[in-house]
Design a protein around this motif. Structure first.
Motif, PDB file in Angstrom:
ATOM      1  N   LEU A  68       0.838  -1.205   0.000  1.00  0.00           N
ATOM      2  CA  LEU A  68       0.000   0.000   0.000  1.00  0.00           C
ATOM      3  C   LEU A  68       0.874   1.256   0.000  1.00  0.00           C
ATOM      4  O   LEU A  68       0.619   2.211  -0.747  1.00  0.00           O
ATOM      5  CB  LEU A  68      -0.912   0.005   1.234  1.00  0.00           C
ATOM      6  N   LEU A  73      -0.849   4.648  -0.387  1.00  0.00           N
ATOM      7  CA  LEU A  73      -2.090   4.395   0.345  1.00  0.00           C
ATOM      8  C   LEU A  73      -1.726   3.870   1.726  1.00  0.00           C
ATOM      9  O   LEU A  73      -0.671   3.261   1.911  1.00  0.00           O
ATOM     10  CB  LEU A  73      -2.950   3.349  -0.386  1.00  0.00           C
ATOM     11  N   ASN A  78      -6.262   6.689   3.843  1.00  0.00           N
ATOM     12  CA  ASN A  78      -7.103   6.833   2.657  1.00  0.00           C
ATOM     13  C   ASN A  78      -7.712   5.542   2.095  1.00  0.00           C
ATOM     14  O   ASN A  78      -8.149   5.530   0.948  1.00  0.00           O
ATOM     15  CB  ASN A  78      -6.305   7.564   1.558  1.00  0.00           C
ATOM     16  N   ILE A  79      -7.722   4.489   2.858  1.00  0.00           N
ATOM     17  CA  ILE A  79      -8.422   3.276   2.404  1.00  0.00           C
ATOM     18  C   ILE A  79      -9.220   2.708   3.582  1.00  0.00           C
ATOM     19  O   ILE A  79      -9.016   3.113   4.733  1.00  0.00           O
ATOM     20  CB  ILE A  79      -7.461   2.186   1.885  1.00  0.00           C
ATOM     21  N   ARG A 179      -3.251   2.126  -8.629  1.00  0.00           N
ATOM     22  CA  ARG A 179      -2.853   3.544  -8.524  1.00  0.00           C
ATOM     23  C   ARG A 179      -3.129   4.272  -9.850  1.00  0.00           C
ATOM     24  O   ARG A 179      -3.652   5.388  -9.861  1.00  0.00           O
ATOM     25  CB  ARG A 179      -1.377   3.622  -8.114  1.00  0.00           C
TER      26      ARG A 179
END
Ligand code: URA
Length: 187
Positions: A68, A73, A78-79, A179
């Motif tokens: 990630l 990320l 943000n996830i 991405r």
């Protein structure tokens, strides 16, 4: 559907809808940003996750976090990460159909509240349940499918990449594709 995330979580923490409730230490509801554009869905908690109440905190989780990070990320920002079943199947066996059926409403409610633009299925169990019952991770990993207005992608489960290191670069390629897809959508 429950309209409030904390209310949903409180309900799931009390769940006794299947026999996994009898052997769990903790319910593993999920972790991350409830406003995330991207959601990752695994299979079910393992031993470490059951003990800590958070998804992907063992060796597989460390690999996931590294991958990630490679595409900017993180679960802190943000996830959102959740599992097909919220309680550990004993001895890490696959969750049974009845267990997945008993739990899927909670996952649907999470997806309904988070409204992700992209869902990444980590491994066969999630991909076969959510994308296509005939999904073949080795053949179809990294491909995007649209379902009900959400882009879905399946990739290797982190535990599988640890067992089969040859899968690691393929999995990382899938993350790079994720991405690129996010960038193309302005996410
Ligand atoms: N494997 C999963 O599928 N989910 C977890 O949370 C941990 C291991």
């Amino acid at each position: 559907m429950i309209e409030n995330f904390e209310e949903l979580k409180a309900q799931v923490l009390e769940c006794q809808a299947c026999k996994l409730c009898q052997t769990r230490t903790n319910v593993v509801f999920g972790v991350g940003n409830p406003h995330a554009d991207v959601m990752f869905i695994g299979e079910g908690p393992g031993e470490n996750e059951d003990l800590q109440g958070e998804p992907f905190v063992g060796r597989g989780g460390q690999l996931l976090d590294k991958m990630l990070q490679h595409i900017n990320l993180s679960r802190q920002e943000n996830i959102y990460i959740a599992n097909m079943v919220k309680c550990r199947p004993p001895k890490n066996r696959d969750p049974e159909k009845e267990e997945v059926n008993a739990c899927i409403g909670y996952l649907r409610n999470q997806v309904y509240l988070i409204r992700p633009k992209i869902i990444v299925c980590l491994g066969r169990v999630a991909a076969c349940s959510l994308i296509d019952s005939n999904f073949k991770v080795t053949k179809q990993h990294g491909e995007f499918f649209e379902k009900n207005g959400v882009l879905m992608m399946g990739t290797f489960h982190p535990a599988s990449m640890l067992r089969n290191p040859m899968q690691k670069p393929l999995g990382l390629d899938d993350f790079v594709k994720l991405r690129e897809k996010m960038d193309s959508l302005g996410l």
